[in-house]
Design a protein around this motif. Structure first.
Motif, PDB file in Angstrom:
ATOM      1  N   ASP A  62       0.833  -1.198   0.000  1.00  0.00           N
ATOM      2  CA  ASP A  62       0.000   0.000   0.000  1.00  0.00           C
ATOM      3  C   ASP A  62       0.874   1.257   0.000  1.00  0.00           C
ATOM      4  OD1 ASP A  62      -1.561   2.112   2.041  1.00  0.00           O
ATOM      5  OD2 ASP A  62      -2.836   1.163   0.532  1.00  0.00           O
ATOM      6  N   ALA A  63       0.476   2.235  -0.804  1.00  0.00           N
ATOM      7  CA  ALA A  63       1.295   3.434  -0.925  1.00  0.00           C
ATOM      8  C   ALA A  63       1.311   4.234   0.378  1.00  0.00           C
ATOM      9  CB  ALA A  63       0.781   4.295  -2.071  1.00  0.00           C
ATOM     10  N   ASP A  64       0.140   4.335   1.029  1.00  0.00           N
ATOM     11  CA  ASP A  64       0.056   5.170   2.224  1.00  0.00           C
ATOM     12  C   ASP A  64       0.608   4.486   3.463  1.00  0.00           C
ATOM     13  OD1 ASP A  64      -3.039   6.285   0.961  1.00  0.00           O
ATOM     14  OD2 ASP A  64      -1.231   7.495   1.196  1.00  0.00           O
ATOM     15  N   GLN A  65       0.142   3.259   3.695  1.00  0.00           N
ATOM     16  CA  GLN A  65       0.422   2.646   4.990  1.00  0.00           C
ATOM     17  C   GLN A  65       1.662   1.777   4.992  1.00  0.00           C
ATOM     18  OE1 GLN A  65      -3.038   0.888   6.991  1.00  0.00           O
ATOM     19  NE2 GLN A  65      -4.220   1.747   5.315  1.00  0.00           N
ATOM     20  N   GLY A  66       2.156   1.439   3.804  1.00  0.00           N
ATOM     21  CA  GLY A  66       3.323   0.573   3.778  1.00  0.00           C
ATOM     22  C   GLY A  66       2.958  -0.855   4.100  1.00  0.00           C
ATOM     23  N   ILE A  67       3.921  -1.524   4.657  1.00  0.00           N
ATOM     24  CA  ILE A  67       3.746  -2.964   4.834  1.00  0.00           C
ATOM     25  C   ILE A  67       2.711  -3.292   5.905  1.00  0.00           C
ATOM     26  CG2 ILE A  67       5.591  -3.293   6.511  1.00  0.00           C
ATOM     27  CD1 ILE A  67       6.065  -5.880   4.483  1.00  0.00           C
ATOM     28  N   SER A  68       2.482  -2.387   6.876  1.00  0.00           N
ATOM     29  CA  SER A  68       1.554  -2.745   7.951  1.00  0.00           C
ATOM     30  C   SER A  68       0.128  -2.912   7.426  1.00  0.00           C
ATOM     31  CB  SER A  68       1.596  -1.707   9.070  1.00  0.00           C
ATOM     32  OG  SER A  68       1.209  -0.445   8.585  1.00  0.00           O
ATOM     33  N   GLN A  69      -0.121  -2.434   6.216  1.00  0.00           N
ATOM     34  CA  GLN A  69      -1.445  -2.633   5.635  1.00  0.00           C
ATOM     35  C   GLN A  69      -1.743  -4.118   5.434  1.00  0.00           C
ATOM     36  OE1 GLN A  69      -1.959  -3.576   2.214  1.00  0.00           O
ATOM     37  NE2 GLN A  69      -4.158  -3.183   2.047  1.00  0.00           N
ATOM     38  N   LYS A  70      -0.691  -4.925   5.349  1.00  0.00           N
ATOM     39  CA  LYS A  70      -0.905  -6.358   5.129  1.00  0.00           C
ATOM     40  C   LYS A  70      -1.722  -7.006   6.241  1.00  0.00           C
ATOM     41  CE  LYS A  70       2.028  -6.767   1.510  1.00  0.00           C
ATOM     42  NZ  LYS A  70       1.606  -7.155   0.168  1.00  0.00           N
ATOM     43  N   ILE A  71      -1.709  -6.386   7.416  1.00  0.00           N
ATOM     44  CA  ILE A  71      -2.497  -6.936   8.531  1.00  0.00           C
ATOM     45  C   ILE A  71      -3.972  -6.964   8.159  1.00  0.00           C
ATOM     46  CG2 ILE A  71      -3.147  -6.599  10.945  1.00  0.00           C
ATOM     47  CD1 ILE A  71      -0.491  -5.333  11.434  1.00  0.00           C
ATOM     48  N   PHE A  72      -4.389  -5.991   7.356  1.00  0.00           N
ATOM     49  CA  PHE A  72      -5.777  -5.878   6.925  1.00  0.00           C
ATOM     50  C   PHE A  72      -6.298  -7.173   6.295  1.00  0.00           C
ATOM     51  CE2 PHE A  72      -9.246  -4.282   4.352  1.00  0.00           C
ATOM     52  CZ  PHE A  72      -9.036  -4.813   3.088  1.00  0.00           C
ATOM     53  N   ALA A  94      -3.659  -1.149  14.993  1.00  0.00           N
ATOM     54  CA  ALA A  94      -3.768   0.215  15.502  1.00  0.00           C
ATOM     55  C   ALA A  94      -2.392   0.718  15.941  1.00  0.00           C
ATOM     56  CB  ALA A  94      -4.753   0.258  16.665  1.00  0.00           C
ATOM     57  N   LYS A  95      -1.652  -0.167  16.618  1.00  0.00           N
ATOM     58  CA  LYS A  95      -0.305   0.229  17.064  1.00  0.00           C
ATOM     59  C   LYS A  95       0.584   0.515  15.872  1.00  0.00           C
ATOM     60  CE  LYS A  95       3.173   0.697  19.937  1.00  0.00           C
ATOM     61  NZ  LYS A  95       3.328   1.969  20.640  1.00  0.00           N
ATOM     62  N   ALA A  96       0.462  -0.329  14.827  1.00  0.00           N
ATOM     63  CA  ALA A  96       1.299  -0.147  13.650  1.00  0.00           C
ATOM     64  C   ALA A  96       0.919   1.126  12.898  1.00  0.00           C
ATOM     65  CB  ALA A  96       1.171  -1.364  12.728  1.00  0.00           C
ATOM     66  N   SER A  97      -0.385   1.420  12.839  1.00  0.00           N
ATOM     67  CA  SER A  97      -0.831   2.578  12.060  1.00  0.00           C
ATOM     68  C   SER A  97      -0.724   3.883  12.828  1.00  0.00           C
ATOM     69  CB  SER A  97      -2.285   2.409  11.637  1.00  0.00           C
ATOM     70  OG  SER A  97      -2.480   1.202  10.974  1.00  0.00           O
ATOM     71  N   TRP A  98      -1.138   3.875  14.094  1.00  0.00           N
ATOM     72  CA  TRP A  98      -1.294   5.124  14.814  1.00  0.00           C
ATOM     73  C   TRP A  98      -0.468   5.206  16.079  1.00  0.00           C
ATOM     74  CZ3 TRP A  98      -6.798   3.080  14.497  1.00  0.00           C
ATOM     75  CH2 TRP A  98      -7.300   3.281  13.225  1.00  0.00           C
ATOM     76  N   GLY A  99       0.238   4.143  16.412  1.00  0.00           N
ATOM     77  CA  GLY A  99       1.089   4.189  17.584  1.00  0.00           C
ATOM     78  C   GLY A  99       0.385   3.953  18.906  1.00  0.00           C
ATOM     79  N   VAL A 100      -0.926   3.623  18.881  1.00  0.00           N
ATOM     80  CA  VAL A 100      -1.622   3.332  20.133  1.00  0.00           C
ATOM     81  C   VAL A 100      -2.168   1.912  20.082  1.00  0.00           C
ATOM     82  CG1 VAL A 100      -2.276   5.670  20.772  1.00  0.00           C
ATOM     83  CG2 VAL A 100      -3.699   4.397  19.187  1.00  0.00           C
ATOM     84  N   TRP A 101      -2.163   1.217  21.227  1.00  0.00           N
ATOM     85  CA  TRP A 101      -2.666  -0.155  21.268  1.00  0.00           C
ATOM     86  C   TRP A 101      -4.188  -0.191  21.260  1.00  0.00           C
ATOM     87  CZ3 TRP A 101       0.426  -3.962  20.117  1.00  0.00           C
ATOM     88  CH2 TRP A 101       1.786  -3.885  20.442  1.00  0.00           C
ATOM     89  N   TRP A 102      -4.841   0.898  21.634  1.00  0.00           N
ATOM     90  CA  TRP A 102      -6.305   0.908  21.635  1.00  0.00           C
ATOM     91  C   TRP A 102      -6.792   2.304  21.270  1.00  0.00           C
ATOM     92  CZ3 TRP A 102     -10.166  -2.360  21.485  1.00  0.00           C
ATOM     93  CH2 TRP A 102     -11.466  -1.885  21.722  1.00  0.00           C
ATOM     94  N   THR A 103      -7.876   2.368  20.503  1.00  0.00           N
ATOM     95  CA  THR A 103      -8.516   3.644  20.266  1.00  0.00           C
ATOM     96  C   THR A 103     -10.024   3.445  20.229  1.00  0.00           C
ATOM     97  OG1 THR A 103      -8.846   5.412  18.670  1.00  0.00           O
ATOM     98  CG2 THR A 103      -8.138   3.320  17.801  1.00  0.00           C
ATOM     99  N   TRP A 104     -10.740   4.378  20.830  1.00  0.00           N
ATOM    100  CA  TRP A 104     -12.189   4.272  20.818  1.00  0.00           C
ATOM    101  C   TRP A 104     -12.764   4.752  19.488  1.00  0.00           C
ATOM    102  CZ3 TRP A 104     -14.560   1.440  24.320  1.00  0.00           C
ATOM    103  CH2 TRP A 104     -13.953   1.264  25.570  1.00  0.00           C
ATOM    104  N   SER A 105     -11.912   5.280  18.607  1.00  0.00           N
ATOM    105  CA  SER A 105     -12.448   5.837  17.375  1.00  0.00           C
ATOM    106  C   SER A 105     -12.662   4.777  16.294  1.00  0.00           C
ATOM    107  CB  SER A 105     -11.521   6.920  16.820  1.00  0.00           C
ATOM    108  OG  SER A 105     -10.321   6.329  16.377  1.00  0.00           O
ATOM    109  N   THR A 155      -7.745   8.440  10.978  1.00  0.00           N
ATOM    110  CA  THR A 155      -8.354   7.971   9.735  1.00  0.00           C
ATOM    111  C   THR A 155      -7.413   7.013   9.039  1.00  0.00           C
ATOM    112  OG1 THR A 155      -7.491   9.934   8.675  1.00  0.00           O
ATOM    113  CG2 THR A 155      -9.817   9.949   9.241  1.00  0.00           C
ATOM    114  N   ARG A 156      -8.033   6.124   8.394  1.00  0.00           N
ATOM    115  CA  ARG A 156      -7.263   5.178   7.597  1.00  0.00           C
ATOM    116  C   ARG A 156      -7.791   5.349   6.189  1.00  0.00           C
ATOM    117  NH1 ARG A 156      -7.915   0.268  10.554  1.00  0.00           N
ATOM    118  NH2 ARG A 156      -5.937   0.381  11.592  1.00  0.00           N
ATOM    119  N   HIS A 157      -6.927   5.562   5.231  1.00  0.00           N
ATOM    120  CA  HIS A 157      -7.450   5.767   3.886  1.00  0.00           C
ATOM    121  C   HIS A 157      -8.195   4.539   3.429  1.00  0.00           C
ATOM    122  CE1 HIS A 157      -5.602   9.626   3.392  1.00  0.00           C
ATOM    123  NE2 HIS A 157      -4.501   9.149   3.917  1.00  0.00           N
TER     124      HIS A 157
END
Lengths: 213, 56, 228
Positions: free
Chosen positions: C32-42, C100-111, C176-178
């Motif tokens: 993925d262009a934006d997220q890089g390799i961590s998008q593979k988790i998807f 979430a940790k890979a994308s945003w640096g937090v282990w949990w988010t309510w969003s 946000t995640r694209h």
């Protein structure tokens, strides 16, 4: 159809009369909700503003309801009256509806004291908030009566009732708090009405399976 | 490995490990079932094929 | 039984699908262009979530069949399906947390609405097991579990709606995640991965169900042998 309504009314009236004679559940609920509100005063840090208080109001209401729901089927259980009711020539769902209406009456009676107390201690309640309370009460009592009957059949009774009830109560809390704080309160009232509709029908239809042997 | 790659590896590893834990639990259950069937087979052999049924 | 004969075929089919999925995710689908390799988790996280929904739905369907026909076997089938759903639900939460940790640096988010929804459902279905364990085995336990399983699927859309509404006044830090700007190969990889996970869930479901049925039969056998 009229006999169904008559059965429901008779069952609800029985519960109300029992409570008027015993006077144990309602005073406990009243005292509990007031004590909880006082605890919340000490639990809220200074300068929290009004919004957290509304959230805590709903926590207080749900847990007060749980207190009442825990006792809801006790008279039937203690006197093995539930078997008699089930054998009676009335629709089983009428048992549930009668119980839900009686519980609603108790909860409303507790709120008649709790809501003015909240307005006095914390923040005023606007009309959408009150409408939210009414709608959420319906949801609490319909789902709660069914879930309470399930818990009554289990070995761990009072322990398991909150576990069964709280996940189901989350949407009600969202609706209630939203109707109290959000500028688009009407949206939350509609949501609460949707919850009430869906879960009342589900409870009404499935009560028969909860209570028969 | 970059940190992104580590997270990807972690995510897939978690799933693999979960399935392996499940295999272990089912394995333990199989061991128990094996023991129980052996007990019941022994019981059946003891009471024998010549057992009369209770409808006399 | 014809079903038993096809099960090994299905199990090996699941292995094949999983192999295909791994190839597609790691060797075919572009990064993925934006997220890089961590998008593979998807490619695992979302199908696991969808599989969990499928399991809960199956559990509710079997529950409905139990209440309708009163046939005992539906109780075990419903229970096993809910169990699989809970396992996959827990995996959704864990893989979602890692993402979430890979994308945003937090282990949990309510969003993340989906994460929050799964948390609520996880609580609900954990209570399902507590309910089951607190009841004596028999038709009553079967019926109460079935009713609760039905409430579960009703809760899924209502909870989702509630969580979306709650975002209005909870104001979480929005990450946000694209969105799904997926290329065709990415979409293909997603579909293969989803099929592989559904197949895995099915295989696990069958094996667990077999174990539970053997257990029940052994109990009956023991009763029969020790009775006379």
């Amino acid at each position: 159809m009229s006999t169904y309504a008559a059965d429901v009314a008779a069952l609800a009236r029985k519960d109300l009369r029992l409570e008027l004679r015993a006077r144990d559940t309602l005073p406990a609920m009243l005292l509990f909700v007031l004590a909880t509100l006082v605890v919340f005063h000490f639990a809220l840090p200074a300068g929290s503003g009004d919004d957290p208080a509304y959230g805590l109001l709903w926590v207080a209401l749900v847990f007060t309801a749980l207190l009442g729901l825990g006792r809801a089927w006790v008279p039937e259980r203690e006197n093995a009256a539930l078997d008699g009711l089930v054998l009676a020539p009335c629709d089983r769902s009428a048992i549930w509806l009668g119980k839900a209406l009686a519980t609603l009456a108790f909860l409303a009676a507790a709120e008649v004291v709790a809501l003015p107390a909240f307005a006095l201690f914390f923040a005023p309640l606007r009309s959408t908030a009150l409408a939210g309370v009414v709608l959420a009460d319906i949801g609490i009592c319909t789902v709660g009566s069914l879930v309470s009957a399930m818990a009554a059949s289990s070995r761990t009774r009072e322990l398991i009732l909150p576990l069964l009830f709280l996940p189901l109560a989350i949407p009600l809390i969202v609706g209630g708090v939203g109707s109290s704080v959000s500028p688009h309160g009407g949206k939350y009232l509609l949501f609460l009405a949707l919850y009430d509709g869906v879960f009342s029908i589900l409870s009404w239809a499935s009560f028969e399976y909860v209570v028969t042997e | 490995m970059s940190s992104g790659e580590k997270y990807v590896a972690a995510a897939y590893a978690v799933v693999l490990l979960a399935v392996l834990v499940w295999v272990a639990i089912i394995g333990a259950k199989l061991v128990r079932l094996d023991r129980e069937t052996a007990e019941l087979a022994a019981l059946a052999r003891r009471t024998g094929p010549g057992r009369s049924s209770d409808d006399g | 039984m014809s079903v038993a004969k096809s099960f090994p075929a299905r199990a090996f089919g699941a292995v094949g699908l999983m192999a295909a999925a791994m190839v597609m995710v790691f060797f075919v689908a572009p990064e993925d262009a934006d997220q890089g390799i961590s998008q593979k988790i998807f490619y695992f996280h979302v199908p696991i979530a969808l599989t969990a929904y499928a399991c809960f739905g199956t559990g509710a369907w079997k529950a409905l069949r139990l209440l309708w026909t009163r046939e005992e076997r539906y109780d075990l089938e419903s229970y096993t399906a809910v169990h699989q759903g809970t396992i996959f639900g827990a995996l959704t939460l864990i893989t979602g947390s890692i993402w979430a940790k890979a994308s945003w640096g937090v282990w949990w988010t309510w969003s993340s609405n989906q994460l929050v929804l799964f948390l609520v459902l996880f609580l609900f279905y954990c209570a399902y097991f507590m309910l089951r364990f607190s009841l004596e085995p028999g038709p009553r336990r079967a019926r109460l579990s079935a009713v609760y399983a039905l409430f579960g699927v009703a809760l899924i859309p209502v909870s989702f709606l509630a969580i979306r509404l709650a975002n209005d006044f909870i104001h979480p830090t929005v990450f946000t995640r694209h969105g799904a700007q997926m290329t065709h190969t990415m979409f293909a990889a997603f579909c293969v991965s989803w099929a592989a996970l559904l197949a895995l869930a099915h295989v696990m479901y069958r094996i667990e169900l077999l174990g539970k049925r053997i257990d029940a039969n052994l109990r009956d056998l023991r009763e029969a042998l020790t009775a006379a």
